[in-house]
Design a protein around this motif. Structure first.
Motif, PDB file in Angstrom:
ATOM      1  N   TYR A 260      44.890  50.553  45.453  1.00 20.42           N
ATOM      2  CA  TYR A 260      44.297  50.614  44.374  1.00 20.42           C
ATOM      3  C   TYR A 260      43.623  49.280  43.803  1.00 20.42           C
ATOM      4  CZ  TYR A 260      42.650  53.040  40.145  1.00 20.42           C
ATOM      5  OH  TYR A 260      41.779  53.710  38.972  1.00 20.42           O
ATOM      6  N   CYS A 269      39.284  46.744  34.746  1.00 24.17           N
ATOM      7  CA  CYS A 269      39.022  48.083  34.015  1.00 24.17           C
ATOM      8  C   CYS A 269      40.467  48.040  33.343  1.00 24.17           C
ATOM      9  CB  CYS A 269      39.221  49.322  35.183  1.00 24.17           C
ATOM     10  SG  CYS A 269      38.784  50.612  34.524  1.00 24.17           S
ATOM     11  N   CYS A 272      43.008  51.067  33.601  1.00 23.05           N
ATOM     12  CA  CYS A 272      43.718  50.988  34.723  1.00 23.05           C
ATOM     13  C   CYS A 272      44.412  49.820  35.338  1.00 23.05           C
ATOM     14  CB  CYS A 272      42.423  51.719  35.831  1.00 23.05           C
ATOM     15  SG  CYS A 272      41.649  52.982  35.471  1.00 23.05           S
ATOM     16  N   HIS A 295      38.931  57.837  34.663  1.00 26.70           N
ATOM     17  CA  HIS A 295      38.728  58.220  33.306  1.00 26.70           C
ATOM     18  C   HIS A 295      37.246  57.744  33.256  1.00 26.70           C
ATOM     19  CE1 HIS A 295      38.078  53.842  32.625  1.00 26.70           C
ATOM     20  NE2 HIS A 295      39.224  53.757  33.078  1.00 26.70           N
ATOM     21  N   CYS A 298      35.230  54.518  34.376  1.00 23.06           N
ATOM     22  CA  CYS A 298      36.237  53.729  35.234  1.00 23.06           C
ATOM     23  C   CYS A 298      35.593  52.931  36.253  1.00 23.06           C
ATOM     24  CB  CYS A 298      36.939  55.037  36.017  1.00 23.06           C
ATOM     25  SG  CYS A 298      38.317  53.901  36.956  1.00 23.06           S
ATOM     26  N   ARG A 299      35.697  51.657  36.375  1.00 21.02           N
ATOM     27  CA  ARG A 299      35.020  51.011  37.430  1.00 21.02           C
ATOM     28  C   ARG A 299      36.049  50.505  38.696  1.00 21.02           C
ATOM     29  NH1 ARG A 299      30.750  46.743  36.146  1.00 21.02           N
ATOM     30  NH2 ARG A 299      29.063  48.077  36.062  1.00 21.02           N
ATOM     31  N   CYS A 300      36.974  51.245  38.748  1.00 17.13           N
ATOM     32  CA  CYS A 300      38.125  50.969  39.759  1.00 17.13           C
ATOM     33  C   CYS A 300      37.547  51.333  41.227  1.00 17.13           C
ATOM     34  CB  CYS A 300      39.358  51.710  39.417  1.00 17.13           C
ATOM     35  SG  CYS A 300      40.139  51.264  38.025  1.00 17.13           S
TER      36      CYS A 300
HETATM   37 ZN   LIG Z   1      39.578  52.382  36.194  1.00 15.38          ZN
END
Ligand SMILES: [Zn+2]
Length: 335
Positions: A260, A269, A272, A295, A298-300
């Motif tokens: 992740y 983010c 996160c 969410h 979210c930019r993960c």
């Molecule tokens: Zn995120």
């Protein structure tokens, strides 16, 4: 983690390109929405020609009643306003032909807004589908290439995805409400937007505002819906397509674990951050829980977690040693 740096560089590049492509799409989308705004403003101009500002309820009373109504949808605001007006002893005014005809005219305007939004919806649905297919496929191909490149073994007979299959994948509902992207566009363009705009029109009508005020408030509401609801829809749908493209590449390239990544470029983010660096089995992947997006906004993203070292410089294909391949060469051979 010996492979982390390699992946960070490559995958962050991919994610950055995808985000940029999404931003370009949104710029074009905003231009189309501005055209809709222009159409709506013509509608209002026509509508205002027969507007009168005296409902028979004192303006400060109306303002007070409306201030307490927090919902932003035409029908709900109207119902609550009527309730308050009756409590305040304004039954007669509510029953007047004038009030009824003003409400009827607003409802007519709402139907017109909806019909015009439907025209935009049909265009937007196709444009967004193209963009989703594009984002999914780009991520899928680049991730597949990067994984093979890392292993030093290019396979040219890996599974490419045809357009029908891609359209099918991106049409799967994934959000909690079980709606697919097309239903969500419909909800935003044909329901949320006209209803919120009409809520603004209703409030301005009840308080007897000037044309300038009506137009200003209308534009403000349009831009609120655009920046809140529509932006959110675009960012989450495109982000989801990218992340699902990666997941399918991992699966087809037999990547068993992923890591992740909450740190993107220089920003993180925030929501996160606690997930950053954690490793999960692909077989236990759950979007929204241990796989992006977690969410709204979210930019993960993730990177493959491979325990093997990077492959040799020599490249292999169909049992023969071949030279290094660029992404384009590789893709041409695969197609
Ligand atoms: Zn995120």
């Amino acid at each position: 983690m010996k492979n982390e740096k390699y992946w960070l560089r490559r995958f962050i590049q991919e994610k950055a390109l995808s985000i940029k492509s999404g931003q370009e799409y949104e710029i074009a989308l905003n231009k189309r929405l501005d055209q809709l705004l222009a159409i709506y403003e013509q509608d209002i101009k026509q509508w205002y020609k027969r507007f009168s500002d005296d409902l028979g309820i004192p303006r400060d009373e109306t303002v007070k009643m409306l201030d307490g109504i927090e919902l932003k949808h035409f029908e709900m605001t109207l119902a609550q306003f009527k309730e308050k007006a009756i409590k305040g002893g304004y039954n007669k005014q509510l029953d007047s032909e004038y009030f009824k005809s003003q409400i009827a005219r607003l409802k007519q305007l709402e139907s017109q807004f909806k019909a015009e939004a439907k025209d935009l919806f049909s265009v937007e649905q196709l444009k967004m589908e193209d963009e989703l297919v594009n984002q999914f496929n780009n991520t899928y191909l680049h991730d597949s290439y990067n994984i093979q490149d890392y292993r030093g073994h290019f396979e040219v007979n890996f599974a490419t995805l045809n357009t029908d299959k891609l359209r099918h994948i991106i049409s799967n509902p994934w959000a909690k409400n079980n709606e697919n992207f097309s239903q969500r566009i419909w909800g935003n363009y044909v329901e949320e937007l006209p209803s919120q705009l009409m809520d603004s029109m209703l409030r301005q009508t009840l308080t007897g505002s000037s044309y300038q005020d009506i137009e200003r408030e209308f534009r403000q509401r349009f831009s609120d819906v655009k920046s809140k609801h529509i932006h959110r829809l675009v960012v989450s749908e495109l982000g989801h397509a990218q992340e699902e493209g990666s997941a399918l590449a991992y699966k087809n390239q037999s990547v068993e674990k992923y890591q992740y990544l909450a740190t993107f470029e220089r920003s993180t983010c925030d929501r996160c951050a606690h997930m950053d660096g954690k490793v999960f089995k692909l077989s236990e992947r759950q979007p929204g829980l241990n796989y992006p997006l977690l969410h709204a906004y979210c930019r993960c993203t993730t990177i493959p977690y491979l325990e093997e070292s990077p492959g040799e410089e020599k490249r292999w294909a169909d049992g023969k040693i071949i030279d290094d391949m660029t992404f384009d060469e590789w893709l041409n051979k695969a197609a």
